[in-house]
Scaffold this motif. Structure first.
Motif, PDB file in Angstrom:
ATOM      1  N   ILE A   1       0.871  -1.175   0.000  1.00 57.02           N
ATOM      2  CA  ILE A   1       0.000   0.000   0.000  1.00 57.02           C
ATOM      3  C   ILE A   1       0.908   1.225   0.000  1.00 57.02           C
ATOM      4  O   ILE A   1       1.800   1.346   0.829  1.00 57.02           O
ATOM      5  CB  ILE A   1      -0.950   0.000   1.207  1.00 57.02           C
ATOM      6  N   ALA A   2       0.671   2.143  -0.960  1.00 57.97           N
ATOM      7  CA  ALA A   2       1.570   3.284  -1.145  1.00 57.97           C
ATOM      8  C   ALA A   2       0.801   4.600  -1.149  1.00 57.97           C
ATOM      9  O   ALA A   2      -0.384   4.655  -1.482  1.00 57.97           O
ATOM     10  CB  ALA A   2       2.325   3.131  -2.465  1.00 57.97           C
ATOM     11  N   GLY A   3       1.517   5.649  -0.800  1.00 61.27           N
ATOM     12  CA  GLY A   3       0.986   7.005  -0.857  1.00 61.27           C
ATOM     13  C   GLY A   3       2.142   7.975  -0.809  1.00 61.27           C
ATOM     14  O   GLY A   3       3.245   7.624  -0.388  1.00 61.27           O
ATOM     15  N   HIS A   4       1.893   9.205  -1.219  1.00 60.56           N
ATOM     16  CA  HIS A   4       2.959  10.216  -1.234  1.00 60.56           C
ATOM     17  C   HIS A   4       3.071  10.906   0.123  1.00 60.56           C
ATOM     18  O   HIS A   4       2.084  11.108   0.818  1.00 60.56           O
ATOM     19  CB  HIS A   4       2.695  11.261  -2.317  1.00 60.56           C
ATOM     20  N   VAL A   5       4.282  11.288   0.467  1.00 63.68           N
ATOM     21  CA  VAL A   5       4.541  12.023   1.697  1.00 63.68           C
ATOM     22  C   VAL A   5       4.577  13.527   1.422  1.00 63.68           C
ATOM     23  O   VAL A   5       4.215  14.324   2.271  1.00 63.68           O
ATOM     24  CB  VAL A   5       5.858  11.537   2.367  1.00 63.68           C
ATOM     25  N   GLY A   6       4.990  13.901   0.219  1.00 64.27           N
ATOM     26  CA  GLY A   6       5.167  15.314  -0.118  1.00 64.27           C
ATOM     27  C   GLY A   6       3.853  16.043  -0.345  1.00 64.27           C
ATOM     28  O   GLY A   6       2.865  15.461  -0.800  1.00 64.27           O
ATOM     29  N   ALA A   7       3.878  17.331  -0.041  1.00 67.53           N
ATOM     30  CA  ALA A   7       2.696  18.178  -0.225  1.00 67.53           C
ATOM     31  C   ALA A   7       2.401  18.353  -1.712  1.00 67.53           C
ATOM     32  O   ALA A   7       3.305  18.331  -2.549  1.00 67.53           O
ATOM     33  CB  ALA A   7       2.934  19.538   0.429  1.00 67.53           C
ATOM     34  N   TYR A   8       1.128  18.528  -2.006  1.00 62.65           N
ATOM     35  CA  TYR A   8       0.697  18.770  -3.375  1.00 62.65           C
ATOM     36  C   TYR A   8      -0.557  19.635  -3.309  1.00 62.65           C
ATOM     37  O   TYR A   8      -1.478  19.331  -2.549  1.00 62.65           O
ATOM     38  CB  TYR A   8       0.396  17.448  -4.085  1.00 62.65           C
ATOM     39  N   GLY A   9      -0.586  20.686  -4.095  1.00 62.72           N
ATOM     40  CA  GLY A   9      -1.758  21.551  -4.130  1.00 62.72           C
ATOM     41  C   GLY A   9      -2.068  22.210  -2.804  1.00 62.72           C
ATOM     42  O   GLY A   9      -3.222  22.443  -2.484  1.00 62.72           O
ATOM     43  N   GLY A  10      -1.033  22.503  -2.014  1.00 64.89           N
ATOM     44  CA  GLY A  10      -1.235  23.162  -0.731  1.00 64.89           C
ATOM     45  C   GLY A  10      -1.681  22.260   0.395  1.00 64.89           C
ATOM     46  O   GLY A  10      -1.916  22.722   1.507  1.00 64.89           O
ATOM     47  N   ARG A  11      -1.799  20.939   0.127  1.00 65.87           N
ATOM     48  CA  ARG A  11      -2.184  19.987   1.168  1.00 65.87           C
ATOM     49  C   ARG A  11      -1.032  19.033   1.446  1.00 65.87           C
ATOM     50  O   ARG A  11      -0.316  18.661   0.527  1.00 65.87           O
ATOM     51  CB  ARG A  11      -3.398  19.179   0.706  1.00 65.87           C
TER      52      ARG A  11
END
Length: 137
Positions: free
Chosen positions: A44-54
């Motif tokens: 299961i994966a997801g990004h840690v970095g912010a994107y679009g101010g979130r």
């Protein structure tokens, strides 16, 4: 993951341009790995970095600790609880062949993967991933 305030749907997805790369703010179950809760290692994966101010969907993943619980709810109903037993940064090249992620397991295991936000970058990409492992309670 109540201990870090994450309650998001998990989207079933395969590779994107040859890599596990979920869209921003999406939690991805990699469909070439076992279904979460089935015998084997579910990725299961997801990004840690912010994107679009979130903040990234997995921005709080490193705050999890061994013993914390993760609950997976299933579309047809029901849920299963897992307990974290290990977490650590893993180099991106080493991760590609890490048997704790890509090996076999007779028991269900979840490997939660994101980039290591504390690692140096190479061409704008972290040189390490951060992995959290959990097994059923």
């Amino acid at each position: 993951m109540p201990s870090v305030g994450l309650n998001e749907p998990v989207r079933a997805m395969g590779l994107s341009n040859g890599a596990i790369n979920p869209p921003p703010h999406v939690v991805q179950w990699y469909t070439a790995s076992p279904r979460p809760g089935a015998p084997g290692i579910s990725v299961i994966a997801g990004h840690v970095g912010a994107y679009g101010g979130r903040p990234g969907i997995f921005s709080t993943l490193p705050n999890l600790s061994p013993g914390d619980r993760i609950t997976i709810g299933y579309a047809g109903g029901g849920e299963r609880t897992f307990r974290i037993y290990n977490k650590e940064p893993v180099g991106k090249k080493a991760l590609q062949r890490d048997p704790r992620v890509w090996g076999q397991s007779a028991k269900p295991v979840i490997a939660l993967i994101t980039c290591d936000d504390d690692a140096p970058s190479n061409n704008g990409h972290s040189v390490r991933n951060y992995v959290v492992w959990a097994a059923p309670v």
